[in-house]
Scaffold this motif. Structure first.
Motif, PDB file in Angstrom:
ATOM      1  N   GLY A 104       0.795  -1.227   0.000  1.00  0.00           N
ATOM      2  CA  GLY A 104       0.000   0.000   0.000  1.00  0.00           C
ATOM      3  C   GLY A 104       0.825   1.272   0.000  1.00  0.00           C
ATOM      4  N   SER A 105       1.917   1.289   0.753  1.00  0.00           N
ATOM      5  CA  SER A 105       2.725   2.509   0.858  1.00  0.00           C
ATOM      6  C   SER A 105       3.439   2.851  -0.437  1.00  0.00           C
ATOM      7  CB  SER A 105       3.753   2.364   1.985  1.00  0.00           C
ATOM      8  OG  SER A 105       3.109   2.249   3.235  1.00  0.00           O
ATOM      9  N   SER A 106       3.557   1.884  -1.350  1.00  0.00           N
ATOM     10  CA  SER A 106       4.216   2.173  -2.627  1.00  0.00           C
ATOM     11  C   SER A 106       3.384   3.115  -3.488  1.00  0.00           C
ATOM     12  CB  SER A 106       4.491   0.877  -3.395  1.00  0.00           C
ATOM     13  OG  SER A 106       3.289   0.300  -3.883  1.00  0.00           O
ATOM     14  N   GLY A 107       2.129   3.351  -3.080  1.00  0.00           N
ATOM     15  CA  GLY A 107       1.283   4.286  -3.816  1.00  0.00           C
ATOM     16  C   GLY A 107       1.495   5.735  -3.427  1.00  0.00           C
ATOM     17  N   ILE A 108       2.304   5.991  -2.396  1.00  0.00           N
ATOM     18  CA  ILE A 108       2.568   7.366  -1.962  1.00  0.00           C
ATOM     19  C   ILE A 108       3.394   8.076  -3.035  1.00  0.00           C
ATOM     20  CG2 ILE A 108       3.735   8.792  -0.237  1.00  0.00           C
ATOM     21  CD1 ILE A 108       3.115   6.598   1.817  1.00  0.00           C
ATOM     22  N   PRO A 109       2.884   9.158  -3.621  1.00  0.00           N
ATOM     23  CA  PRO A 109       3.596   9.825  -4.716  1.00  0.00           C
ATOM     24  C   PRO A 109       5.026  10.225  -4.364  1.00  0.00           C
ATOM     25  CG  PRO A 109       1.349  10.640  -4.590  1.00  0.00           C
ATOM     26  CD  PRO A 109       1.555   9.768  -3.384  1.00  0.00           C
ATOM     27  N   ALA A 110       5.240  10.753  -3.163  1.00  0.00           N
ATOM     28  CA  ALA A 110       6.586  11.200  -2.788  1.00  0.00           C
ATOM     29  C   ALA A 110       7.570  10.041  -2.765  1.00  0.00           C
ATOM     30  CB  ALA A 110       6.550  11.883  -1.418  1.00  0.00           C
ATOM     31  N   LEU A 111       7.107   8.863  -2.375  1.00  0.00           N
ATOM     32  CA  LEU A 111       7.970   7.686  -2.362  1.00  0.00           C
ATOM     33  C   LEU A 111       8.346   7.288  -3.784  1.00  0.00           C
ATOM     34  CD1 LEU A 111       9.345   5.346  -0.891  1.00  0.00           C
ATOM     35  CD2 LEU A 111       7.166   4.123  -0.947  1.00  0.00           C
ATOM     36  N   ARG A 112       7.367   7.283  -4.655  1.00  0.00           N
ATOM     37  CA  ARG A 112       7.632   6.919  -6.052  1.00  0.00           C
ATOM     38  C   ARG A 112       8.561   7.928  -6.724  1.00  0.00           C
ATOM     39  NH1 ARG A 112       3.305   3.421  -9.211  1.00  0.00           N
ATOM     40  NH2 ARG A 112       2.595   2.108  -7.501  1.00  0.00           N
ATOM     41  N   HIS A 113       8.312   9.205  -6.476  1.00  0.00           N
ATOM     42  CA  HIS A 113       9.160  10.235  -7.071  1.00  0.00           C
ATOM     43  C   HIS A 113      10.592  10.117  -6.559  1.00  0.00           C
ATOM     44  CE1 HIS A 113       5.296  12.836  -7.633  1.00  0.00           C
ATOM     45  NE2 HIS A 113       5.422  11.917  -8.568  1.00  0.00           N
ATOM     46  N   SER A 114      10.716   9.764  -5.291  1.00  0.00           N
ATOM     47  CA  SER A 114      12.037   9.625  -4.691  1.00  0.00           C
ATOM     48  C   SER A 114      12.823   8.499  -5.357  1.00  0.00           C
ATOM     49  CB  SER A 114      11.888   9.355  -3.188  1.00  0.00           C
ATOM     50  OG  SER A 114      13.123   9.384  -2.533  1.00  0.00           O
ATOM     51  N   ILE A 115      12.154   7.367  -5.578  1.00  0.00           N
ATOM     52  CA  ILE A 115      12.806   6.231  -6.234  1.00  0.00           C
ATOM     53  C   ILE A 115      13.093   6.552  -7.699  1.00  0.00           C
ATOM     54  CG2 ILE A 115      12.559   3.814  -6.896  1.00  0.00           C
ATOM     55  CD1 ILE A 115      12.990   4.278  -3.909  1.00  0.00           C
ATOM     56  N   SER A 116      12.158   7.233  -8.348  1.00  0.00           N
ATOM     57  CA  SER A 116      12.343   7.593  -9.757  1.00  0.00           C
ATOM     58  C   SER A 116      13.555   8.494  -9.950  1.00  0.00           C
ATOM     59  CB  SER A 116      11.092   8.300 -10.291  1.00  0.00           C
ATOM     60  OG  SER A 116       9.984   7.435 -10.284  1.00  0.00           O
ATOM     61  N   ALA A 117      13.748   9.416  -9.008  1.00  0.00           N
ATOM     62  CA  ALA A 117      14.890  10.326  -9.106  1.00  0.00           C
ATOM     63  C   ALA A 117      16.207   9.573  -8.956  1.00  0.00           C
ATOM     64  CB  ALA A 117      14.781  11.414  -8.042  1.00  0.00           C
ATOM     65  N   MET A 118      16.194   8.514  -8.154  1.00  0.00           N
ATOM     66  CA  MET A 118      17.410   7.724  -7.954  1.00  0.00           C
ATOM     67  C   MET A 118      17.698   6.805  -9.134  1.00  0.00           C
ATOM     68  SD  MET A 118      17.282   6.480  -3.985  1.00  0.00           S
ATOM     69  CE  MET A 118      18.986   5.903  -4.080  1.00  0.00           C
ATOM     70  N   LEU A 119      16.618   6.304  -9.762  1.00  0.00           N
ATOM     71  CA  LEU A 119      16.754   5.312 -10.832  1.00  0.00           C
ATOM     72  C   LEU A 119      16.019   5.816 -12.080  1.00  0.00           C
ATOM     73  CD1 LEU A 119      15.946   2.234  -8.562  1.00  0.00           C
ATOM     74  CD2 LEU A 119      18.222   3.023  -9.248  1.00  0.00           C
ATOM     75  N   PRO A 120      16.546   6.836 -12.724  1.00  0.00           N
ATOM     76  CA  PRO A 120      15.826   7.504 -13.818  1.00  0.00           C
ATOM     77  C   PRO A 120      15.613   6.642 -15.054  1.00  0.00           C
ATOM     78  CG  PRO A 120      18.084   8.305 -13.680  1.00  0.00           C
ATOM     79  CD  PRO A 120      17.859   7.463 -12.464  1.00  0.00           C
ATOM     80  N   ASN A 121      16.413   5.585 -15.231  1.00  0.00           N
ATOM     81  CA  ASN A 121      16.274   4.746 -16.429  1.00  0.00           C
ATOM     82  C   ASN A 121      15.280   3.606 -16.243  1.00  0.00           C
ATOM     83  OD1 ASN A 121      18.277   6.281 -17.663  1.00  0.00           O
ATOM     84  ND2 ASN A 121      19.925   4.928 -16.978  1.00  0.00           N
TER      85      ASN A 121
END
Length: 214
Positions: A171-188
């Protein structure tokens, strides 16, 4: 396929940890959190911490806890918040409040704010909780997640550029800030989403079947 697993890692952060931070930042100040004593010191926070933590909510209903809170009241500069806290405890409404916080967290996945009526505690009392407040309150948790990802890449000897897929579940993987944080680390990396609320349970059931033949 054991050779396919290059490394494992993680941090003990669950949905209720995010709830707790949102509660402390946006809800508990209405109940005296952050209040000043007449001495100038801050009011002790144990009652608010317990109310913001699911598995310790019942502890604030104990006679010992209420006596300690009562003796503290006379030393508080502004008693409005602590009086609301007494009403909340008198109604044994701690879990009700926690559910309002949890629902707010869920709503903030899609909305910028949520208006929370608190008439049960005091007529006309309400609070507007925003996504910006939520994201600010959980930044320390997100930093721990980022640290875990960094360590995992190091342990696996995998570069950021080599990660092409991230699987989100829970459920917590739906938090936008969490997803954006991971996306910024792994942009590809592309994002793959499983059954957010069911895939972890399904995986445990499959593993149990393998181990115990259930």
């Amino acid at each position: 396929r054991q050779d396919d697993i290059l490394a494992t890692g993680g941090v003990h952060i669950g949905g209720t940890d995010f709830d707790k931070q949102l509660s402390l930042a946006g809800m508990m100040p209405l109940f005296g959190y952050g209040s000043r004593m007449k001495s100038g010191a801050y009011m002790p926070t144990s009652h608010h911490m317990n109310l913001a933590t699911w598995h310790t909510i019942n502890s604030v209903y104990s006679q010992k806890s209420q006596l300690a809170l009562g003796s503290m009241r006379y030393d508080i500069e502004d008693t409005g918040g602590i009086d609301r806290l007494f009403k909340l405890i008198e109604q044994r409404a701690g879990h009700w409040l926690a559910m309002e916080v949890e629902e707010t967290k869920i709503q903030l996945t899609h909305a910028d704010s949520r208006h929370v009526p608190l008439d049960r505690v005091e007529p006309g009392l309400s609070v507007d909780l925003t996504r910006a407040l939520f994201e600010s309150s959980i930044e320390n948790l997100l930093e721990r997640v980022r640290g875990s990802v960094t360590q995992l890449l190091t342990d696996a000897s995998v570069s950021v550029a080599q990660v092409d897929t991230v699987f989100f579940t829970g459920g917590s993987s739906g938090i936008p800030a969490l997803r954006h944080s991971i996306s910024a680390m792994l942009p590809n990396a592309r994002h793959v989403e499983g059954n957010i609320f069911g895939s972890i349970g399904s995986g445990l059931a499959i593993e149990a079947s393998k181990r115990y033949g259930c």
